[in-house]
Design a protein around this motif. Structure first.
Motif, PDB file in Angstrom:
ATOM      1  N   GLU A  57      -8.507   4.135  -0.634  1.00 31.52           N
ATOM      2  CA  GLU A  57      -9.160   5.275   0.003  1.00 31.52           C
ATOM      3  C   GLU A  57      -8.997   6.518  -0.854  1.00 31.52           C
ATOM      4  O   GLU A  57      -7.945   6.713  -1.471  1.00 31.52           O
ATOM      5  N   HIS A  58     -10.041   7.341  -0.859  1.00 31.05           N
ATOM      6  CA  HIS A  58      -9.998   8.646  -1.522  1.00 31.05           C
ATOM      7  C   HIS A  58     -10.395   9.698  -0.502  1.00 31.05           C
ATOM      8  O   HIS A  58     -11.518   9.658   0.021  1.00 31.05           O
ATOM      9  N   GLY A  63       0.709   5.772  -0.119  1.00 37.72           N
ATOM     10  CA  GLY A  63      -0.006   7.034  -0.147  1.00 37.72           C
ATOM     11  C   GLY A  63       0.421   7.834  -1.355  1.00 37.72           C
ATOM     12  O   GLY A  63       1.537   7.669  -1.871  1.00 37.72           O
ATOM     13  N   LEU A 105      -5.107   6.556  -1.002  1.00 33.40           N
ATOM     14  CA  LEU A 105      -4.335   5.402  -0.552  1.00 33.40           C
ATOM     15  C   LEU A 105      -4.578   4.315  -1.578  1.00 33.40           C
ATOM     16  O   LEU A 105      -5.731   3.975  -1.879  1.00 33.40           O
ATOM     17  N   GLY A 129      -9.483   9.836   2.492  1.00 38.64           N
ATOM     18  CA  GLY A 129      -9.724   9.164   3.765  1.00 38.64           C
ATOM     19  C   GLY A 129     -10.923   8.249   3.786  1.00 38.64           C
ATOM     20  O   GLY A 129     -11.243   7.658   4.824  1.00 38.64           O
ATOM     21  N   ARG A 164      -0.893  11.377  -4.296  1.00 42.79           N
ATOM     22  CA  ARG A 164      -1.825  12.425  -4.708  1.00 42.79           C
ATOM     23  C   ARG A 164      -2.162  12.246  -6.177  1.00 42.79           C
ATOM     24  O   ARG A 164      -1.317  11.829  -6.969  1.00 42.79           O
ATOM     25  N   ARG A 224      -5.855  13.471  -2.011  1.00 46.27           N
ATOM     26  CA  ARG A 224      -5.083  12.424  -1.365  1.00 46.27           C
ATOM     27  C   ARG A 224      -5.742  11.071  -1.585  1.00 46.27           C
ATOM     28  O   ARG A 224      -6.981  10.947  -1.518  1.00 46.27           O
ATOM     29  N   ASP A 265       3.898   9.060  -2.978  1.00 46.94           N
ATOM     30  CA  ASP A 265       4.700   9.917  -2.095  1.00 46.94           C
ATOM     31  C   ASP A 265       6.132   9.398  -1.947  1.00 46.94           C
ATOM     32  O   ASP A 265       7.088  10.161  -1.978  1.00 46.94           O
ATOM     33  N   GLU A 290       0.835  -1.201   0.000  1.00 45.07           N
ATOM     34  CA  GLU A 290       0.000   0.000   0.000  1.00 45.07           C
ATOM     35  C   GLU A 290       0.871   1.252   0.000  1.00 45.07           C
ATOM     36  O   GLU A 290       1.915   1.290   0.655  1.00 45.07           O
TER      37      GLU A 290
END
Length: 778
Positions: A728-729, A650, A709, A731, A652, A707, A666, A648
């Motif tokens: 996730e989009h 993170g 995930l 959060g 943008r 942001r 990231d 996984e």
């Protein structure tokens, strides 16, 4: 006549040699350098050894000799790349070589040649271009450098990249180049241990075999064609980047001699230093600054920027010139450089190595206390760099962490440079160039070509200092040539097109920001927008601003440089790696009428006539290199991440298209694709102008800068592709929607334009889609 400083300072005994005789003997006997050897050679015994010891000590104090252990040697250094003449093997079979270019005042260093397995044979009398490595410790008593072969001078074997297919007696190489179907035969003794199916590099090993196929010798086993080490080689061939020099070009470079002082100003007393990346392959610029002593310019500074005089060696319409123009620029990959000029020039004669006299074109610029340039003059000279520092060394010294290298330079060189930079920062703040200080990614490789780490480079003040000095020198070059009415190539960067500007306004508006209409756009307006963006929207605004920019290019006409907020700009500071800079150097030579060779190495009438064609050509080669470098980085990153499928990350959102969403991770800065099917069980309407996707059922809005995930679903090193899954989009887990917009059979919807069309057109599209779905049913 013996120079006074090499004569004995007191009347020697009859059997005590002079300083000049001692230095000559050490030069003639490089393997015998101890005091005992010297005494034995001149028959010095008993108390006379005291006089010999005194003379050797004086030679040390005068800088002509350096004592290492029990032996004496010259303290001056050889350049890291130089031409050597191979000597006869010694009693142990070792090959030593002597440098053809030596500027030291004392004993010529001894160089041990250390061949690698795949290197061609060399022998006495051969000239080689070699990379030198200084020897430390006890080995330095026998030799001061070891040398690794770059290539033999006078030879330029044709090279090939291809797949090796093993046969009964050796094998064949099948080239990967497009349009090349000719195989190269490899004899059993020339395979270098290559295995069947490996990607290999080879070189022409002799005349054609009886069946007409050329014969090759394998020089490098790259390995698996899909492995990381093969990436840059494949990109070179895929994009048609010339990676070998014709024989005539190499011969011209090899015949070049170091430029002397004739027709030049002597700048060797200026304490110029180079500041480059720690792994820099060449050094084409050097700097020096000091406070202006003119009482009328209180708080002002004098800045010198010296640039390698490539035009002295690469004259118009020579073989070197034609090849450089065809290449346009050097191309940089994580594991190699495809240079614009042969290594004899790019890594040797045109590189401002520490302690070596080099020809330059220098500009002396005077700035006031506010960093505004109030005058400048150009000079063609000869300089000697007092130090080659890395950005990190210069920065650490300025911040108070000194080393043996930087301590002697801090007051006379380093602090004055940063003081001048502080003034230039004031002028920059007033001018307000576009402040897009985006992080630069660095890919680290091991010796096998595998990616060991991916990190973002630190942006130090030392980097910005050199950038500001180079910008100032480039401006000075453009202004001088405009004033002298001499044709040149400008570096042009036009303002964003109305369409791209309107798209940026829409993105800004979606973030609650404003970019006003009805005014002449200036970089300060964009800077204000970037500054106004909050933490949540800064990435969105930065990416969108970057995408609104036009591509910079070269042109004989001056349209200014929008990004730098400059009226006139030309590239002057990197003629080793950019042909445009070489054109500007020639223009300066012609404009100033420097020396007897101004008509030979200045800008010629034929060049002036074809400036427009040259501008188009090298603007194209620049874009070609950028694409090849980007593709290579993508493939290296895909190879690096291939063993982390399922992990996984993170990131943008960095781009939106009809077929999916691009995400910048990231950790590595790699770009991956979220296909439409990964976004949820609904259709997403695509708005090209606002760069958004909106869920037809849930109203979920996906925008640049959001942001996310994600999970890495697939990494394909051959293409550089990364396929992602959305976890996730902002959060939240992706919404499944009602399913009304989904394709039958559970497929995900594909983005459509927002509903601003006629109802009949919408129905027609839905009917067409329904028929297509019906045909696809089992």
């Amino acid at each position: 006549m013996t120079p006074p400083h090499l004569r004995a300072t007191s009347p020697p005994m009859s059997n005590i040699p002079s300083k000049e005789q001692i230095l000559q003997w050490i030069t003639d006997n490089p393997g015998k350098r101890s005091k005992r050897d010297i005494a034995k050679a001149f028959g010095i015994k008993g108390a006379a050894r005291i006089d010999l010891k005194r003379i050797l000590r004086e030679l040390q104090e005068e800088g002509h000799l350096e004592k290492v252990g029990r032996t004496y040697r010259d303290p001056d250094k050889l350049p890291p790349v130089t031409i050597l003449s191979v000597q006869a093997p010694d009693d142990n079979g070792d090959l030593f070589a002597r440098p053809l270019e030596w500027h030291g005042e004392g004993v010529e260093p001894r160089v041990l040649y250390t061949p690698r397995t795949a290197d061609p044979a060399v022998g006495q009398g051969d000239r080689i271009l070699a990379k030198l490595f200084a020897v430390e410790g006890s080995d330095a008593e026998d030799h001061q450098y070891t040398a690794k072969l770059i290539r033999k001078i006078g030879t330029n074997p044709r090279k090939i990249l291809g797949i090796f297919r093993k046969g009964a007696e050796g094998g064949v190489i099948t080239p990967i180049s497009k349009g090349s179907d000719k195989e190269w035969q490899v004899r059993a003794g020339d395979t270098h241990g290559a295995k069947d199916g490996e990607l290999v590099e080879g070189e022409l090993a002799g005349p054609k075999a009886r069946m007409g196929a050329p014969r090759a010798r394998i020089t490098t086993r790259v390995g698996d064609p899909g492995a990381a080490r093969a990436v840059s080689l494949i990109a070179i061939h895929e994009h048609g980047i010339p990676d070998s020099f014709p024989n005539k070009v190499v011969a011209e470079a090899d015949a070049a001699k170091p430029a002397g002082l004739t027709g030049r100003e002597d700048l060797r007393d200026l304490p110029l230093i180079t500041i480059d990346p720690a792994d820099a392959r060449d050094h084409d610029d050097a700097c020096y600054a000091h406070a202006d002593e003119d009482p009328g310019n209180k708080g002002g500074h004098v800045i010198w920027v010296a640039i390698a005089d490539v035009a002295h060696y690469v004259t118009p319409d020579s073989a070197l010139d034609r090849e450089a123009r065809k290449r346009g620029n050097s191309t940089y990959f994580p594991d190699r450089v495809v240079p614009m000029l042969p290594d004899r020039l790019s890594g040797d004669l045109c590189s401002l190595h520490e302690g070596v006299p080099r020809a330059v074109i220098a500009v002396r610029m005077v700035i006031d206390a506010r960093g505004e340039k109030i005058g400048h003059t150009f000079h063609r000279g000869l300089m000697t760099s007092v130090a080659s520092l890395s950005y990190e060394e210069a920065q650490a010294a300025q911040e108070g962490t000194l080393s043996e290298r930087t301590a002697p330079l801090i007051e006379g060189s380093i602090r004055p440079l940063f003081a001048a930079y502080d003034a230039l920062k004031i002028a920059r703040a007033k001018r307000q160039p576009l402040e897009l200080d985006l992080p630069e990614r660095r890919i680290e490789l091991d010796d096998a070509g595998n990616v060991t780490s991916v990190a973002f480079k630190d942006r130090l003040d030392a980097h910005r200092l050199i950038e500001e000095f180079m910008v100032l020198a480039n401006v000075a070059a453009a202004e001088t040539l405009i004033a002298k009415r001499t044709p040149l190539l400008f570096r042009v960067h036009e303002e964003p097109s109305p369409e791209k500007l309107e798209a940026l306004r829409e993105v800004a508006a979606s973030a609650g920001l404003t970019l006003a209409k009805g005014q002449v756009l200036q970089t300060r307006h964009l800077n204000a927008l970037l500054k106004a963006a909050g933490e949540d929207t800064s990435e969105l605004i930065s990416i969108s601003t970057l995408r609104s920019m036009q591509q910079a290019y070269y042109n004989p006409e001056n349209f200014g440089h929008f990004g730098l907020a400059l009226k006139s700009y030309a590239h002057f500071t990197s003629p080793i790696r950019r042909y445009a800079d070489l054109i500007v150097h020639r223009a300066l030579i012609a404009a100033h009428g420097w020396g007897p060779d101004a008509k030979i190495d200045g800008l010629s009438p034929d060049e002036i006539e074809r400036l427009e064609d040259t501008a188009k050509l090298i603007s194209g080669t620049e874009r070609r290199s950028m694409v090849a470098e980007r593709d290579t980085s993508d493939r290296y990153l895909a190879a690096y991440l291939s063993d982390r499928v399922g992990a996984e990350f993170g990131g943008r959102i960095s781009g939106i298209a009809r077929f999916g969403v691009f995400v910048k991770l990231d950790e590595t800065g790699a770009d991956g694709l979220l296909p439409m099917r990964a976004l949820g069980q609904e259709y997403f309407h695509f708005d090209a102008e606002a760069q958004t996707l909106m869920g037809a059922d849930t109203g979920t809005m996906i925008s640049i800068g959001d942001r996310v995930l994600v999970k890495l679903a697939e990494a394909v090193p051959v293409t550089g592709g990364l396929i992602l899954e959305l976890l996730e989009h902002d959060g939240k887990a992706p919404s499944r929607g009602s399913g009304r917009g989904a394709r039958k059979g559970g497929g995900r919807g594909r983005g459509k334009p927002p509903a601003r069309r006629k109802v009949s057109a919408s129905k027609a599209r839905k009917t067409k889609l329904r028929k297509k779905q019906d045909r696809s049913r089992p």
